[in-house]
Design an enzyme around this catalytic site. Sequence first.
Site, PDB file in Angstrom:
ATOM      1  N   LEU A  25       7.108   2.605  -2.856  1.00 41.78           N
ATOM      2  CA  LEU A  25       5.295   2.592  -2.837  1.00 41.78           C
ATOM      3  C   LEU A  25       4.880   4.035  -2.217  1.00 41.78           C
ATOM      4  O   LEU A  25       5.240   4.532  -1.031  1.00 41.78           O
ATOM      5  CB  LEU A  25       4.413   1.547  -2.542  1.00 41.78           C
ATOM      6  CG  LEU A  25       5.182  -0.119  -2.859  1.00 41.78           C
ATOM      7  CD1 LEU A  25       4.718  -0.989  -2.352  1.00 41.78           C
ATOM      8  CD2 LEU A  25       5.270  -0.198  -4.261  1.00 41.78           C
ATOM      9  N   HIS A  29       0.208   4.104  -5.465  1.00 36.09           N
ATOM     10  CA  HIS A  29      -0.277   2.634  -5.368  1.00 36.09           C
ATOM     11  C   HIS A  29      -0.731   2.082  -4.646  1.00 36.09           C
ATOM     12  O   HIS A  29      -1.404   0.716  -4.603  1.00 36.09           O
ATOM     13  CB  HIS A  29       1.049   2.062  -5.104  1.00 36.09           C
ATOM     14  CG  HIS A  29       2.733   2.744  -5.920  1.00 36.09           C
ATOM     15  ND1 HIS A  29       3.524   4.342  -5.706  1.00 36.09           N
ATOM     16  CD2 HIS A  29       3.088   2.006  -7.390  1.00 36.09           C
ATOM     17  CE1 HIS A  29       4.101   3.280  -6.472  1.00 36.09           C
ATOM     18  NE2 HIS A  29       4.058   3.205  -7.048  1.00 36.09           N
ATOM     19  N   SER A 177       4.402  10.646  -6.910  1.00 33.91           N
ATOM     20  CA  SER A 177       4.700  10.367  -8.096  1.00 33.91           C
ATOM     21  C   SER A 177       5.887   9.570  -7.577  1.00 33.91           C
ATOM     22  O   SER A 177       6.254  10.680  -6.504  1.00 33.91           O
ATOM     23  CB  SER A 177       4.836  10.890  -9.033  1.00 33.91           C
ATOM     24  OG  SER A 177       5.886   9.985  -9.505  1.00 33.91           O
TER      25      SER A 177
END
Length: 272
Positions: A25, A29, A177
């Site tokens: 994460l 997120h 990402s």
Amino acid sequence: MLRECLTSCRKEGKSIGLVPTMGALHEGHASLVRRSVKENDFTVVSIFLNPTQFNDPKDLERYPRTLEADCQLLEECGADIAFAPSVKEIYPEPDTRQFSYPPTDSVMEGAMRPGHFNGVCQIVSKLFSYVEPDRAYFGEKDYQQIAVIRRMVDDLGFKLEIVPCPVVRQSDGLALSSRNALLSDEEKITAANIYRILNESRSLDLTVQQTHDYVVEEINKIPGLTVQYFSIVDGESLADVTSWDDAPGIVGCITVFCGAKPIRLIDHIRYK
Ligand code: PAF
């Protein structure tokens, strides 16, 4: 434990938000989780590295795994429960279901990664059935994934709202990402050129074809970057467009190989 919590939430009439993740994460997120916490009484975050959506076993093997740090971040964001099942729990038997929502799942990532979206639909449909959320949160970073999931929700009649959340970027434009963790610092700087060039292409007065060629040529000029595909598509059906008048919403979706390993990075830009 998850089942009991969800049953008592429903009894009490609490709204449930679901944030499906594969772990590793990051702030992207975290933005989904914070939004779910704000908009729902109870937030479930699933952490499951779903093997059925990886068509390349090497990609699955090297995917970052950071469960402890993930749980800490979720606590900081105010998530109510982290659901991190094992592969056996999710797939006691192989999942043989086939999903097909062309063109959303057959173009771009669907063409480059056969079976990928089938695996995404398998896991996401299971999560929707277990959790029965009122809202499910997905990052627009995976633009195509949201289009496929919307089709699946319509097809299977899930009663929930899909909430698309904006891409979170570094200050230099690189989209956050989990795969960025596999890039060196130098490669991260190189990768930031992807969004710079996509963004530039928006301000030039070019046709669709010229815009396509501009983006591909400019990115390929940068040592360490190679475009796999760049498609300018209808923002909903994901069908190719040839003119800016072809659809009310038009998006450019790109996948670029970055660095020596190389790492596949995806990004997109909205043209209208
Ligand atoms: O976007 C992801 O991280 C995954 O594709 C998802 C939606 C969690 C399904 O495994």
